[in-house]
Design a protein around this motif. Structure first.
Motif, mmCIF file in Angstrom:
data_model
loop_
_atom_site.group_PDB
_atom_site.id
_atom_site.type_symbol
_atom_site.label_atom_id
_atom_site.label_comp_id
_atom_site.label_asym_id
_atom_site.label_seq_id
_atom_site.Cartn_x
_atom_site.Cartn_y
_atom_site.Cartn_z
ATOM 1 N N VAL A 113 0.867 -1.174 0.000
ATOM 2 C CA VAL A 113 0.000 0.000 0.000
ATOM 3 C C VAL A 113 0.908 1.229 0.000
ATOM 4 N N PRO A 114 0.757 2.129 -0.972
ATOM 5 C CA PRO A 114 1.621 3.315 -1.014
ATOM 6 C C PRO A 114 1.376 4.203 0.209
ATOM 7 N N GLY A 115 2.449 4.588 0.876
ATOM 8 C CA GLY A 115 2.356 5.493 2.021
ATOM 9 C C GLY A 115 2.086 4.805 3.342
ATOM 10 N N LYS A 116 1.848 3.497 3.341
ATOM 11 C CA LYS A 116 1.597 2.768 4.590
ATOM 12 C C LYS A 116 2.581 1.614 4.681
ATOM 13 N N GLU A 117 3.579 1.787 5.504
ATOM 14 C CA GLU A 117 4.609 0.759 5.694
ATOM 15 C C GLU A 117 4.004 -0.425 6.445
ATOM 16 N N GLY A 118 4.177 -1.656 5.939
ATOM 17 C CA GLY A 118 3.698 -2.857 6.624
ATOM 18 C C GLY A 118 2.274 -3.242 6.272
ATOM 19 N N PHE A 119 1.686 -2.596 5.275
ATOM 20 C CA PHE A 119 0.346 -2.943 4.822
ATOM 21 C C PHE A 119 0.415 -3.292 3.347
#
Length: 136
Positions: free
Chosen positions: A93-99
């Motif tokens: 997911v762009p902008g969400k680290e670890g998702f």
């Protein structure tokens, strides 16, 4: 007074008769006769032969896995890991680290504690469907 006794006498006689009336008994529970539980000599020999064949097959498998090299009898060699083929990889997911986005339904899934390349079961599907993907 005698009229009261005369009226009570039929009621008393009725109660006496019905108190002695037998109740219907439930039908007897029929059990099927059990099969003879003894094993004949021929059946015992078949079982013994089958066990011997299974032991021989296990010994051959062990020898094939070790390629003839002796090993410690207390340890057994691990079978090679089988990796599932054609397992899709999730997209981050762009902008969400670890998702990541699930490759099956594009829902966001939290994979923060999982290293890259790990095989993960999609939590949006029941375990019976077994939808797996790899963490990017």
């Amino acid at each position: 007074m005698t009229s009261r006794i005369l009226h009570a006498l039929p009621a008393l006689a009725t109660l006496t008769l019905f108190s002695c009336y037998p109740y219907p008994e439930p039908p007897p529970h029929h059990q099927r006769p059990q099969r003879d539980a003894t094993i004949t000599d021929a059946e015992q020999q078949k079982i013994k032969d089958q066990r011997d064949r299974m032991k021989d097959a296990q010994e051959r498998d062990r020898e094939a896995m070790t390629d003839g090299t002796p090993t410690d009898p207390g340890t057994t060699p691990k079978p090679p890991e089988r990796k599932p083929t054609n397992v899709p990889t999730a997209q981050p997911v762009p902008g969400k680290e670890g998702f990541v986005f699930s490759p099956f339904n594009n829902k966001v899934i939290d994979v923060r504690d999982m290293p890259s390349g790990t095989l993960v079961a999609d939590p949006t599907y029941p375990a019976s469907e077994k939808k797996h993907f790899r963490v990017p």
